[in-house]
Design a protein around this motif. Structure first.
Motif, PDB file in Angstrom:
ATOM      1  N   LEU A   1       0.841  -1.191   0.000  1.00 39.39           N
ATOM      2  CA  LEU A   1       0.000   0.000   0.000  1.00 39.39           C
ATOM      3  C   LEU A   1       0.881   1.247   0.000  1.00 39.39           C
ATOM      4  CD1 LEU A   1      -2.675  -1.059   2.667  1.00 39.39           C
ATOM      5  CD2 LEU A   1      -2.508  -1.675   0.241  1.00 39.39           C
ATOM      6  N   PRO A   2       0.658   2.159  -0.941  1.00 29.79           N
ATOM      7  CA  PRO A   2       1.509   3.351  -1.032  1.00 29.79           C
ATOM      8  C   PRO A   2       1.467   4.172   0.264  1.00 29.79           C
ATOM      9  CG  PRO A   2       0.184   3.102  -3.011  1.00 29.79           C
ATOM     10  CD  PRO A   2      -0.340   2.117  -2.024  1.00 29.79           C
ATOM     11  N   GLU A   3       2.620   4.566   0.719  1.00 31.27           N
ATOM     12  CA  GLU A   3       2.732   5.285   1.991  1.00 31.27           C
ATOM     13  C   GLU A   3       1.888   6.548   2.006  1.00 31.27           C
ATOM     14  OE1 GLU A   3       6.231   7.161   4.889  1.00 31.27           O
ATOM     15  OE2 GLU A   3       6.729   6.256   2.957  1.00 31.27           O
ATOM     16  N   GLU A   4       1.893   7.289   0.883  1.00 30.69           N
ATOM     17  CA  GLU A   4       1.168   8.550   0.850  1.00 30.69           C
ATOM     18  C   GLU A   4      -0.340   8.355   0.905  1.00 30.69           C
ATOM     19  OE1 GLU A   4       2.006   7.423  -3.489  1.00 30.69           O
ATOM     20  OE2 GLU A   4       3.005   7.298  -1.527  1.00 30.69           O
ATOM     21  N   ILE A   5      -0.821   7.223   0.351  1.00 35.32           N
ATOM     22  CA  ILE A   5      -2.255   6.938   0.387  1.00 35.32           C
ATOM     23  C   ILE A   5      -2.685   6.570   1.801  1.00 35.32           C
ATOM     24  CG2 ILE A   5      -4.096   5.499  -0.534  1.00 35.32           C
ATOM     25  CD1 ILE A   5      -2.903   7.378  -2.589  1.00 35.32           C
ATOM     26  N   VAL A   6      -1.881   5.735   2.456  1.00 30.89           N
ATOM     27  CA  VAL A   6      -2.174   5.348   3.833  1.00 30.89           C
ATOM     28  C   VAL A   6      -2.131   6.569   4.745  1.00 30.89           C
ATOM     29  CG1 VAL A   6      -1.416   3.947   5.788  1.00 30.89           C
ATOM     30  CG2 VAL A   6      -1.310   2.996   3.469  1.00 30.89           C
ATOM     31  N   ALA A   7      -1.107   7.415   4.561  1.00 34.03           N
ATOM     32  CA  ALA A   7      -0.960   8.597   5.416  1.00 34.03           C
ATOM     33  C   ALA A   7      -2.123   9.566   5.255  1.00 34.03           C
ATOM     34  CB  ALA A   7       0.358   9.305   5.094  1.00 34.03           C
TER      35      ALA A   7
ATOM     36  N   GLY B   1      -5.124   8.733   4.817  1.00 32.95           N
ATOM     37  CA  GLY B   1      -6.336   8.157   5.382  1.00 32.95           C
ATOM     38  C   GLY B   1      -7.330   7.666   4.351  1.00 32.95           C
ATOM     39  N   GLN B   2      -6.908   7.513   3.094  1.00 37.05           N
ATOM     40  CA  GLN B   2      -7.817   7.016   2.065  1.00 37.05           C
ATOM     41  C   GLN B   2      -7.960   5.499   2.185  1.00 37.05           C
ATOM     42  OE1 GLN B   2      -5.577   9.251  -1.208  1.00 37.05           O
ATOM     43  NE2 GLN B   2      -7.673   9.207  -2.018  1.00 37.05           N
ATOM     44  N   GLU B   3      -9.168   5.010   1.963  1.00 39.14           N
ATOM     45  CA  GLU B   3      -9.397   3.570   2.006  1.00 39.14           C
ATOM     46  C   GLU B   3      -8.836   2.905   0.755  1.00 39.14           C
ATOM     47  OE1 GLU B   3     -13.447   2.515   2.622  1.00 39.14           O
ATOM     48  OE2 GLU B   3     -13.516   3.322   4.669  1.00 39.14           O
ATOM     49  N   ILE B   4      -8.251   1.730   0.950  1.00 46.17           N
ATOM     50  CA  ILE B   4      -7.798   0.882  -0.154  1.00 46.17           C
ATOM     51  C   ILE B   4      -8.538  -0.439  -0.009  1.00 46.17           C
ATOM     52  CG2 ILE B   4      -5.844  -0.248  -1.259  1.00 46.17           C
ATOM     53  CD1 ILE B   4      -4.050   1.943  -0.099  1.00 46.17           C
ATOM     54  N   HIS B   5      -9.235  -0.857  -1.058  1.00 50.51           N
ATOM     55  CA  HIS B   5     -10.122  -2.014  -0.998  1.00 50.51           C
ATOM     56  C   HIS B   5      -9.589  -3.193  -1.803  1.00 50.51           C
ATOM     57  CE1 HIS B   5     -14.153   0.106   0.227  1.00 50.51           C
ATOM     58  NE2 HIS B   5     -13.134   0.471   0.981  1.00 50.51           N
ATOM     59  N   HIS B   6     -10.022  -4.365  -1.412  1.00 56.57           N
ATOM     60  CA  HIS B   6      -9.792  -5.591  -2.176  1.00 56.57           C
ATOM     61  C   HIS B   6     -10.992  -5.859  -3.075  1.00 56.57           C
ATOM     62  CE1 HIS B   6     -12.880  -7.681   0.135  1.00 56.57           C
ATOM     63  NE2 HIS B   6     -12.354  -7.149   1.228  1.00 56.57           N
ATOM     64  N   GLU B   7     -10.742  -6.484  -4.222  1.00 56.11           N
ATOM     65  CA  GLU B   7     -11.797  -6.969  -5.109  1.00 56.11           C
ATOM     66  C   GLU B   7     -11.298  -8.275  -5.719  1.00 56.11           C
ATOM     67  OE1 GLU B   7     -12.702  -3.959  -7.990  1.00 56.11           O
ATOM     68  OE2 GLU B   7     -13.312  -2.466  -6.500  1.00 56.11           O
ATOM     69  N   SER B   8     -11.954  -9.386  -5.446  1.00 56.52           N
ATOM     70  CA  SER B   8     -11.523 -10.688  -5.962  1.00 56.52           C
ATOM     71  C   SER B   8     -12.298 -11.010  -7.241  1.00 56.52           C
ATOM     72  CB  SER B   8     -11.765 -11.780  -4.914  1.00 56.52           C
ATOM     73  OG  SER B   8     -13.123 -11.798  -4.509  1.00 56.52           O
ATOM     74  N   GLU B   9     -11.578 -11.459  -8.278  1.00 58.55           N
ATOM     75  CA  GLU B   9     -12.220 -11.577  -9.584  1.00 58.55           C
ATOM     76  C   GLU B   9     -11.703 -12.770 -10.389  1.00 58.55           C
ATOM     77  OE1 GLU B   9     -12.322  -7.939 -11.801  1.00 58.55           O
ATOM     78  OE2 GLU B   9     -12.321  -6.688  -9.993  1.00 58.55           O
ATOM     79  N   LEU B  10     -12.583 -13.329 -11.208  1.00 59.53           N
ATOM     80  CA  LEU B  10     -12.172 -14.248 -12.265  1.00 59.53           C
ATOM     81  C   LEU B  10     -11.451 -13.441 -13.337  1.00 59.53           C
ATOM     82  CD1 LEU B  10     -12.333 -17.035 -13.761  1.00 59.53           C
ATOM     83  CD2 LEU B  10     -14.468 -16.185 -14.762  1.00 59.53           C
ATOM     84  N   VAL B  11     -10.297 -13.943 -13.787  1.00 59.83           N
ATOM     85  CA  VAL B  11      -9.506 -13.250 -14.802  1.00 59.83           C
ATOM     86  C   VAL B  11      -9.388 -14.134 -16.042  1.00 59.83           C
ATOM     87  CG1 VAL B  11      -7.271 -12.206 -15.362  1.00 59.83           C
ATOM     88  CG2 VAL B  11      -8.221 -11.980 -13.049  1.00 59.83           C
TER      89      VAL B  11
ATOM     90  N   GLY C   1      -7.610 -13.209  -9.804  1.00 62.23           N
ATOM     91  CA  GLY C   1      -6.944 -11.927  -9.639  1.00 62.23           C
ATOM     92  C   GLY C   1      -7.603 -11.086  -8.567  1.00 62.23           C
ATOM     93  N   LEU C   2      -6.827 -10.195  -7.981  1.00 61.76           N
ATOM     94  CA  LEU C   2      -7.352  -9.187  -7.064  1.00 61.76           C
ATOM     95  C   LEU C   2      -7.155  -7.826  -7.710  1.00 61.76           C
ATOM     96  CD1 LEU C   2      -6.051 -10.348  -3.561  1.00 61.76           C
ATOM     97  CD2 LEU C   2      -8.101 -11.030  -4.786  1.00 61.76           C
ATOM     98  N   ASP C   3      -8.224  -7.065  -7.749  1.00 62.02           N
ATOM     99  CA  ASP C   3      -8.176  -5.698  -8.272  1.00 62.02           C
ATOM    100  C   ASP C   3      -8.142  -4.773  -7.066  1.00 62.02           C
ATOM    101  OD1 ASP C   3      -8.391  -3.356  -9.697  1.00 62.02           O
ATOM    102  OD2 ASP C   3     -10.494  -3.625 -10.237  1.00 62.02           O
ATOM    103  N   ILE C   4      -6.930  -4.430  -6.619  1.00 58.87           N
ATOM    104  CA  ILE C   4      -6.762  -3.574  -5.445  1.00 58.87           C
ATOM    105  C   ILE C   4      -7.041  -2.131  -5.862  1.00 58.87           C
ATOM    106  CG2 ILE C   4      -5.240  -2.908  -3.562  1.00 58.87           C
ATOM    107  CD1 ILE C   4      -6.008  -5.886  -3.645  1.00 58.87           C
ATOM    108  N   THR C   5      -7.808  -1.423  -5.043  1.00 55.22           N
ATOM    109  CA  THR C   5      -8.397  -0.154  -5.489  1.00 55.22           C
ATOM    110  C   THR C   5      -8.354   0.906  -4.407  1.00 55.22           C
ATOM    111  OG1 THR C   5      -9.951  -1.408  -6.872  1.00 55.22           O
ATOM    112  CG2 THR C   5     -10.499   0.890  -6.420  1.00 55.22           C
ATOM    113  N   VAL C   6      -7.818   2.068  -4.748  1.00 56.42           N
ATOM    114  CA  VAL C   6      -7.941   3.234  -3.874  1.00 56.42           C
ATOM    115  C   VAL C   6      -9.317   3.848  -4.097  1.00 56.42           C
ATOM    116  CG1 VAL C   6      -7.029   5.527  -3.297  1.00 56.42           C
ATOM    117  CG2 VAL C   6      -5.456   3.688  -3.975  1.00 56.42           C
TER     118      VAL C   6
END
Length: 294
Positions: A136-142, A144-154, A179-184
């Protein structure tokens, strides 16, 4: 057939499941120069295109070779340097419904949420494998933005093409993986907030289309720290696999080895440094990924 890329991007055929799974190195059976560098290698796209011709050689090599326990190798993402990663938006009705709440919470009621099926692009450099961490990018975590998981057939494209008819679409599919589509979660462009490095974990193996059978009859699960987040069947896809392939090919030429994420199921949620994400899909397998801050 189950194909794996492992160690120095060697090609393997996997047999068995769980602790009994073994992988046989069949790289030399291709008879092509093998370049282990994913940035310069063209052999993987050639395999995706010419797999029907190469299959018998790989099967013979797998039958004659001595396998290694799958747990003893380092699995890589079962794809090398795709020309593009296509991803589907709004392809499960329950996910569309749940995102109304996320929109109100994170975007301040912006009335721009796409309610109709469409596709977008993710950066190929976002790919990572089942042995890699989600970073997870340090600046995104700092911030306070949510980062979500998304599990998908690829979908892994085999024989590419343009303007592919829906009734012929599955002929252009080599196989499938998880695949996981990780999303800010933010108001930023969808491609930007989904394209950070390690935001497209893929694995553990690629299963050829004939072994999967009906891609609309698969189950997907995702747990975070042992708690269930997502469980869905691909029969709930609003736009099924043949229509996805056809639709995407009418906008862009699909090339061998391209990847298509088929859309996020309901149950998306935040991940944080220190979390453990476990995802699995029928017939393909599972991967367990650690989450850390970059």
């Amino acid at each position: 057939m189950k194909l794996a890329l492992f160690d120095d991007h060697r090609l393997g055929v996997v047999d068995g499941t769980g602790e009994r799974a073994r992988v046989v190195d069949v790289t030399e059976a291709l008879g092509w120069p093998h370049d282990p560098d994913p940035l310069t290698s063209g052999w993987w796209r050639r395999l995706c295109r010419d797999f029907p011709e190469a299959r018998s050689r790989l099967a013979a090599a797998a039958a004659a070779g001595e396998g290694r326990p799958l747990a003893e190798v380092r699995l890589r993402a079962p794809a090398v340097n795709p020309s593009k990663i296509v991803a589907c938006a709004c392809n499960y009705a329950d996910h569309v419904a749940e995102m109304h709440g996320v929109q109100e919470r994170t975007l301040g009621g912006v009335e721009s949420w796409m309610m109709n099926f469409d596709v977008f692009l993710k950066s190929p450099s976002s790919l990572s494998g089942p042995a890699d961490d989600i970073v997870l990018p340090e600046e995104i975590v700092a911030a306070g933005q949510e980062i979500h998981h998304e599990s998908e057939l690829v979908i892994v494209v085999g024989r590419g093409g343009r303007d592919i008819p829906r009734e012929q679409a599955l002929d252009h599919v080599l196989g499938y993986t998880l695949g996981l589509d990780i999303t800010v979660r933010s108001a930023a462009d969808r491609s930007r907030r989904k394209s950070y490095d390690t935001f497209s974990p893929l694995g553990p193996v690629l299963v050829t289309a004939d072994e999967i059978g009906d891609p609309g009859a698969l189950e997907i699960w995702l747990d975070v720290n042992g708690g269930k987040r997502q469980h869905v069947t691909t029969r709930d896809l609003l736009t099924p696999v043949p229509a996805i392939v056809s639709y995407a090919s009418h906008m862009m030429t699909l090339l061998p080895g391209d990847l298509i994420f088929t859309g996020a199921p309901p149950g998306v949620g935040a991940i944080e440094p220190g979390d453990t994400v476990h995802a699995s899909i029928t017939g393909v397998g599972a991967m367990t990924l650690a989450v850390r801050q970059g």
